[in-house]
Enzyme design. Structure first.
Site, PDB file in Angstrom:
ATOM      1  N   ILE A 280       0.826  -1.262  -0.013  1.00 44.46           N
ATOM      2  CA  ILE A 280       0.015  -0.015   0.155  1.00 44.46           C
ATOM      3  C   ILE A 280       0.744   1.173   0.004  1.00 44.46           C
ATOM      4  O   ILE A 280       1.956   1.236   0.210  1.00 44.46           O
ATOM      5  CB  ILE A 280      -1.020   0.074   1.237  1.00 44.46           C
ATOM      6  CG1 ILE A 280      -0.470   0.106   2.511  1.00 44.46           C
ATOM      7  CG2 ILE A 280      -1.771  -1.224   1.200  1.00 44.46           C
ATOM      8  CD1 ILE A 280      -1.173   0.416   3.788  1.00 44.46           C
ATOM      9  N   SER A 281       0.366   2.469  -0.430  1.00 45.50           N
ATOM     10  CA  SER A 281       0.901   3.534  -0.556  1.00 45.50           C
ATOM     11  C   SER A 281       2.297   3.598  -1.462  1.00 45.50           C
ATOM     12  O   SER A 281       2.319   2.860  -2.244  1.00 45.50           O
ATOM     13  CB  SER A 281       1.178   4.058   0.896  1.00 45.50           C
ATOM     14  OG  SER A 281       1.562   5.352   0.878  1.00 45.50           O
ATOM     15  N   ASN A 282       3.384   3.910  -0.754  1.00 45.00           N
ATOM     16  CA  ASN A 282       4.769   3.568  -1.378  1.00 45.00           C
ATOM     17  C   ASN A 282       4.811   2.162  -1.759  1.00 45.00           C
ATOM     18  O   ASN A 282       5.667   1.876  -2.779  1.00 45.00           O
ATOM     19  CB  ASN A 282       5.815   4.204  -0.595  1.00 45.00           C
ATOM     20  CG  ASN A 282       5.986   5.755  -0.655  1.00 45.00           C
ATOM     21  OD1 ASN A 282       5.194   6.231  -1.546  1.00 45.00           O
ATOM     22  ND2 ASN A 282       6.992   6.192   0.104  1.00 45.00           N
ATOM     23  N   GLY A 304      -2.291  -1.241  -3.100  1.00 50.96           N
ATOM     24  CA  GLY A 304      -3.309  -0.454  -2.602  1.00 50.96           C
ATOM     25  C   GLY A 304      -2.832   0.944  -2.513  1.00 50.96           C
ATOM     26  O   GLY A 304      -1.519   1.263  -2.206  1.00 50.96           O
TER      27      GLY A 304
END
Length: 615
Positions: A280-282, A304
């Protein structure tokens, strides 16, 4: 539909030498068939630890009740914690930094698992070709690993977190199912260097003098340097450029670890072991970069809320929209109603009004008074692609000064600037109450590895800005923005660094699921996931897209009452996508299709499955 099969023949690299996995190994192991497809010389300082009897893989023995404790697990000696204590506290910190563990939030009850999972951990420092500094890799192998299914999740950390930074994402889903989970800090993490004490972090998280062989981050330190250095900002590698290769190396190390864990079942290879990348994210951006890596080594990807940049399709670079938000958003929010709390608008109004005034003086907004200036700032942000939903959720990043924290760090990373070479004059240090530099204490230094998020401020380390006024140094904020909008030599370096992070297309035939909150105010969907999906589909790639209404970026902030009332967590959708993906790979069921998911906000009530509307 038939199950998606593994390739019977994949490109191989035969090794001349294989390193022993255990830290105590005195001689290299002979080459075996399991060494195919990986370069064992990339891994050093290898360690193996067992985690049973009150110290499991998933929660380090804390369970849900322990993870919910507001205070971190204590060290017996605050200045000299043991590796066991550091690990437990790092797991506590990373769970709390990612998941909504608050009572009523549903974790461990409506979705997610904190099951007790005994097993072993295999860890090492790995280096991608051409890099100055290593990244951490760690593989959790549960005792109940299903050797008939041979399932591995490979999970890069979110944000700039350390190697346990995806435990709530991948570990919580995969370990209870009998999968091994391979983590990487992807060249970021909490391996801080104290420039005053001349110390860094060893592979086990403990502190040692610079020059020690087992340091996880050993930068070049200029004479007279003071304060704190950390890997994401100061490695001079631009780690984001290599995030896909970091993920691939973590998967390779998983095969090494599984051979060591189950020698009777070896070899474990990409041809006989299923690999799913999730983040998720980075971390979501990293698995999308992994999807473009050569070779048929990866079976599926779940990304994500990914931080990802592509050519065209209205994609915008993280550094671009972050520095824009850093300058304009505090003023623009004055023109919006119904902002989530915190920040408390009544308390923030004075600072935001001052930001409008100085922006007007700098010629960055128009308007004769604060209201007109705020409307102009808002109009400018809308014109550049910001939705009102993203702007409202972005108020949290304004309140916690996240935009500046991200911009200061990424300016250094993208430009490959070394210690004490930040182009806008920023630094990092332990600080006195008024923000001036001071030397870190032994107790602060000892907790950095377990407590820090990888991007200060936090864990006793702050951003040093000697020119702070009522409005934090607009001149320096403009300098940060100028590294994107200007034409200086330093700006050219930052632009080159950003260009190195552009994502390519996923491998043909590789199933990819992208999930994003429609209200994400830190990594807006319109700048990241939506352009990536559009580009991939235009090229005929196998990508599906879940857009989750009433979901923003930070599950961990849903414990704040107003955020919990307005927004739903993202982790349940990542878990559901993994469920659907594994069913497709193993049982031939349909892969998840596109979905715009109409959730129902909790409005202060305990979370139920009906709120989530999982597809």
């Amino acid at each position: 539909m038939m199950p998606i099969a593994h390739s019977a023949c994949r490109p191989v690299v035969v090794l001349a030498l294989a390193l022993g996995l255990a830290a105590c190994a005195s001689a290299p192991r002979p080459v075996t068939p399991s060494m195919i497809e990986r370069d064992a010389s990339a891994f050093r300082v290898q360690r193996t630890t067992s985690h049973r009897d009150g110290d499991d893989l998933l929660t380090a023995g804390l369970g849900l009740a322990g993870l919910r404790m507001l205070a971190p697990p204590a060290f017996a000696d605050a200045a000299a914690p043991t590796p066991v204590e550091l690990r437990r506290r790092a797991i506590w910190s990373n769970w709390r930094g990612i998941a909504d563990l608050a009572p009523g939030g549903g974790y461990g009850e409506v979705y997610g698992s904190v099951a007790t999972v005994p097993g072993r951990e295999f860890s090492a420092l790995a280096t991608v070709p051409g890099a100055r500094q290593p990244h951490r890799v760690l593989v959790q192998v549960p005792d109940a690993f299903d050797r008939t299914r041979r399932c591995v999740l490979v999970a890069p950390s979110s944000g700039s977190r350390g190697v346990y930074g995806a435990i709530a994402v991948a570990g919580a889903w995969g370990l209870p199912k009998g999968c091994a989970v391979a983590y990487t800090d992807k060249g970021t993490g909490s391996d801080y260097v104290d420039l005053d004490a001349r110390t860094g972090m060893q592979a086990d998280g403990s502190i040692a003098a610079l020059g020690t062989e087992a340091l996880a981050f050993a930068p070049e330190v200029p004479e007279g340097a003071t304060g704190v250095a950390f890997k994401h900002a100061h490695s001079q590698d631009n780690p984001e450029a290599d995030w896909g290769r970091h993920v691939r190396q973590a998967a390779e190390f998983a095969l090494v670890a599984l051979d060591e864990a189950f020698p009777a079942e070896a070899p474990f290879t990409f041809a006989n072991t299923r690999v799913i990348a999730v983040g998720i994210s980075n971390g979501g951006g990293a698995v999308l970069r992994a999807a473009e890596q050569d070779g048929d080594w990866l079976d599926a990807v779940v990304a994500g809320e990914p931080s990802v940049l592509v050519d065209g399709h209205d994609s915008r670079a993280l550094y671009d929209y972050t520095t824009e938000a850093m300058l304009l958003m505090p003023c623009a929010l004055l023109a919006m109603d119904d902002l989530p709390q915190p920040p408390l608008q009544a308390q923030a109004r004075g600072q935001w009004t001052e930001r409008c005034r100085v922006l007007r003086e700098a010629g960055l907004v128009d308007g004769s008074d604060a209201d007109a200036q705020a409307r102009d700032a808002l109009a400018r942000m809308r014109a550049s692609g910001w939705t009102d939903e993203a702007l409202r959720a972005g108020a949290l990043s304004v309140g916690f000064d996240l935009w500046r924290a991200v911009a200061v760090n990424y300016a250094s990373a993208y430009g490959r600037f070394g210690i004490d070479a930040h182009p806008c004059g920023y630094g990092w240090s332990a600080q006195n109450a008024e923000g001036s530099r001071r030397v870190a204490t032994a107790q602060e230094r000892a907790a950095w590895w377990s407590d820090a998020s990888g991007i200060p401020p936090g864990a006793g380390v702050g951003i040093v800005d000697d020119s702070v006024r009522v409005d934090p140094s607009l001149s320096r904020l403009q300098c940060l923005r100028g590294l994107w909008s200007g034409a200086s030599v330093e700006a050219e370096r930052v632009h080159r660094g950003v260009a190195e992070t552009r994502a390519g297309l996923p491998r043909k035939g590789l199933p990819v699921t992208v999930i994003h909150g429609a209200d994400d105010g830190l990594i807006p969907m319109a700048f990241t996931s939506a352009p990536y999906v559009a580009k991939a589909r235009a090229a005929g790639r196998d990508v599906r897209f879940w857009q989750v209404r009433h979901a923003q970026h930070f599950d961990a902030f849903l414990g704040l009452p107003d955020y919990g009332a307005r927004y739903l967590p993202m982790l349940p959708y990542v878990y559901r996508a993994l469920d659907r993906t594994l069913d497709a790979l193993e049982q031939g069921k349909s892969l998840p299709g596109d979905a715009v998911i109409d959730t129902v906000p909790r409005a202060g009530k305990p979370l139920t499955a009906e709120h989530l509307a999982l597809p």
